[in-house]
Every structure is written in C-alpha cells, then in structure tokens.
Design a protein around this motif. Structure first.
Motif, PDB file in Angstrom:
ATOM      1  N   UNK A   1      43.845  34.925  -9.077  1.00 57.76           N
ATOM      2  CA  UNK A   1      45.248  34.753  -8.691  1.00 57.76           C
ATOM      3  C   UNK A   1      45.944  36.104  -8.608  1.00 57.76           C
ATOM      4  N   UNK A   2      45.735  36.938  -9.613  1.00 57.71           N
ATOM      5  CA  UNK A   2      46.346  38.268  -9.626  1.00 57.71           C
ATOM      6  C   UNK A   2      45.837  39.125  -8.469  1.00 57.71           C
ATOM      7  N   UNK A   3      44.545  39.043  -8.161  1.00 61.24           N
ATOM      8  CA  UNK A   3      44.008  39.831  -7.050  1.00 61.24           C
ATOM      9  C   UNK A   3      44.686  39.445  -5.736  1.00 61.24           C
ATOM     10  N   UNK A   4      44.893  38.146  -5.538  1.00 62.90           N
ATOM     11  CA  UNK A   4      45.603  37.693  -4.349  1.00 62.90           C
ATOM     12  C   UNK A   4      47.048  38.157  -4.353  1.00 62.90           C
ATOM     13  N   UNK A   5      47.683  38.111  -5.524  1.00 62.66           N
ATOM     14  CA  UNK A   5      49.067  38.557  -5.641  1.00 62.66           C
ATOM     15  C   UNK A   5      49.211  40.044  -5.387  1.00 62.66           C
ATOM     16  N   UNK A   6      48.276  40.844  -5.897  1.00 59.19           N
ATOM     17  CA  UNK A   6      48.309  42.290  -5.676  1.00 59.19           C
ATOM     18  C   UNK A   6      48.199  42.605  -4.187  1.00 59.19           C
ATOM     19  N   UNK A   7      47.302  41.913  -3.502  1.00 57.63           N
ATOM     20  CA  UNK A   7      47.130  42.126  -2.063  1.00 57.63           C
ATOM     21  C   UNK A   7      48.428  41.856  -1.315  1.00 57.63           C
ATOM     22  N   UNK A   8      49.112  40.768  -1.670  1.00 51.08           N
ATOM     23  CA  UNK A   8      50.359  40.430  -1.007  1.00 51.08           C
ATOM     24  C   UNK A   8      51.459  41.432  -1.352  1.00 51.08           C
ATOM     25  N   UNK A   9      51.538  41.832  -2.619  1.00 47.49           N
ATOM     26  CA  UNK A   9      52.566  42.784  -3.037  1.00 47.49           C
ATOM     27  C   UNK A   9      52.364  44.142  -2.370  1.00 47.49           C
ATOM     28  N   UNK A  10      51.120  44.556  -2.225  1.00 42.99           N
ATOM     29  CA  UNK A  10      50.843  45.817  -1.536  1.00 42.99           C
ATOM     30  C   UNK A  10      51.314  45.760  -0.087  1.00 42.99           C
ATOM     31  N   UNK A  11      51.176  44.593   0.547  1.00 43.01           N
ATOM     32  CA  UNK A  11      51.646  44.432   1.925  1.00 43.01           C
ATOM     33  C   UNK A  11      53.155  44.558   1.992  1.00 43.01           C
ATOM     34  N   UNK A  12      53.855  44.040   0.977  1.00 43.36           N
ATOM     35  CA  UNK A  12      55.317  44.170   0.943  1.00 43.36           C
ATOM     36  C   UNK A  12      55.728  45.629   0.747  1.00 43.36           C
ATOM     37  N   UNK A  13      55.017  46.337  -0.109  1.00 46.42           N
ATOM     38  CA  UNK A  13      55.323  47.757  -0.315  1.00 46.42           C
ATOM     39  C   UNK A  13      55.263  48.504   1.011  1.00 46.42           C
ATOM     40  N   UNK A  14      54.304  48.127   1.849  1.00 47.75           N
ATOM     41  CA  UNK A  14      54.149  48.791   3.144  1.00 47.75           C
ATOM     42  C   UNK A  14      55.177  48.310   4.170  1.00 47.75           C
ATOM     43  N   UNK A  15      55.484  47.010   4.165  1.00 51.79           N
ATOM     44  CA  UNK A  15      56.234  46.434   5.286  1.00 51.79           C
ATOM     45  C   UNK A  15      57.667  46.012   4.974  1.00 51.79           C
ATOM     46  N   UNK A  16      57.976  45.728   3.720  1.00 52.89           N
ATOM     47  CA  UNK A  16      59.337  45.286   3.394  1.00 52.89           C
ATOM     48  C   UNK A  16      60.328  46.443   3.568  1.00 52.89           C
ATOM     49  N   UNK A  17      61.568  46.099   3.865  1.00 51.24           N
ATOM     50  CA  UNK A  17      62.589  47.114   4.113  1.00 51.24           C
ATOM     51  C   UNK A  17      63.687  47.127   3.060  1.00 51.24           C
ATOM     52  N   UNK A  40      52.308  45.077  -8.461  1.00 54.88           N
ATOM     53  CA  UNK A  40      50.988  45.688  -8.305  1.00 54.88           C
ATOM     54  C   UNK A  40      50.549  46.334  -9.605  1.00 54.88           C
ATOM     55  N   UNK A  41      51.416  47.137 -10.199  1.00 58.16           N
ATOM     56  CA  UNK A  41      51.066  47.840 -11.426  1.00 58.16           C
ATOM     57  C   UNK A  41      50.820  46.866 -12.575  1.00 58.16           C
TER      58      UNK A  41
END
Length: 206
Positions: free
Chosen positions: A156-172, A184-185
C-alpha cells in the motif's frame, strides 16, 4: 470509524476557518495561489489519495483488533491517525476549491495511468488490497495477522509513494506539493521499518 471521521472533519473545518490551510508555500518552485481545475493533477491527487488513505485507515483498525502485539498496534495507530488527518486535508482542499470529490475518470488519469491503474477484485489503484485480501485480514489472528498486515501495508505504501511522487512533479498548489513530499518521506521510512518487523517474524515483503 464514524466518530474518527467526525473528529477529522471538525479539525479540517477549524483549519479552514483560521486560514491555516493555504494554497502557496514560500519557496515552492512553480507554486500557485489559484484554485486548480477539476481535471488538474492537484484535484486528481487529492481525490485519489483520499481513497487510497481510507483503505489504509481501515486495514490499520482491523489489525488492531486481531493482535495483542504492542509494536504492531502502535504502528497501526500511527498510520491510521496520520492518514486520516491527511485525508481530511485533501478533502478539505477540494471543498475550498469547490471541486467534486469523485470523478467519472478512472483513478490516476491525472498521472497518465487511467484504466491501467485499476486492478482486480476491488483494488482501485496500485498497492491497494483486494476485497479478498481485506476479508482474509479480518479473519486472521496473532502473528499471521501481523505478517499479512505488514505485507499489505508495505504494498500500500509503495503505491502511495508512487502517486505522491507524481504529485511532487505535476501538482501546482504549493501546500499540496509539500504534503506529497512529506508522504514520500514518511511512507518510505515506514516501509523500511516494516521490513525489519517482517524479518523479526520470519517473513518478508511480497
């Protein structure tokens, strides 16, 4: 569970009222102070991570009733508390932005995954447990429940980290990017912790 949701909702309302939840964070490159659109990465992340977090909260409360091990119970409580609070923030932002909490688009469309993200048997996003796995967790006791919970939560955490990393890149929205970095941390640290707990129980991540 219902009482927990009411407490979280009240906390978010208080934060909104006092202005503690804001859009931009000083020092966040590309941070915006404008409300995002319904199809933005910011809105998509808020909606999807709220769903993702809800299952983690449910799993954590289940295992607390299935074991007397204080280490696992303490971890489960910490995860439930942290993710319920974060979920409240995400839903609170959607309220402030006057955006819907559900979307007709498949989960994770905002990060280019869409239909490819959904799994089988009720697993809506990568890392989420299936309906069968949730049922099994509720039937196990003691060490078997501890091991299965730690394995499920690691996924579950691995999936959550992947999604959070995408937000770090794409969220404004700056404050949301900062929350995603913290996820992520925090979750990577817990993945490492759970690996040690599994090893102590003669098991490993799946």
């Amino acid at each position: 569970m219902r009482q927990w949701g009411l407490v979280t909702g009240a906390a978010v309302t208080a934060l909104v009222a006092t202005g503690a939840i804001t859009y931009a964070v000083a020092g966040d490159e590309g941070a915006s102070d404008a409300a995002p659109t319904a199809d933005s990465a910011d809105a998509g992340f808020a909606r999807d991570m709220a769903v993702h977090h809800q299952q983690a909260v449910e799993m954590s409360y289940v295992v607390r009733d299935r074991t007397d091990d204080e280490e696992v119970r303490r971890l489960a409580y910490d995860i439930a508390q942290t993710q319920a609070n974060q979920r409240g923030m995400l839903l609170g932002w959607l309220d402030m932005w006057e955006l819907p909490k559900v979307s007709s688009d498949p989960p994770m469309t905002w990060m280019g995954m869409g239909d490819a993200a959904a799994g089988k048997d009720g697993a809506l996003m990568p890392g989420m447990a299936t309906n069968t796995e949730m049922k099994r967790l509720g039937e196990l006791d003691g060490k078997r429940a501890e091991v299965f919970y730690l394995q499920l939560m690691t996924d579950h955490h691995k999936g959550g980290v992947h999604m959070a990393q995408a937000c770090v890149r794409a969220c404004e929205v700056g404050v949301e990017k900062r929350l995603a970095r913290g996820m992520v941390e925090g979750q990577e640290s817990e993945i490492e912790l759970m690996a040690g707990m599994l090893e102590e129980r003669g098991a490993a991540a799946r």
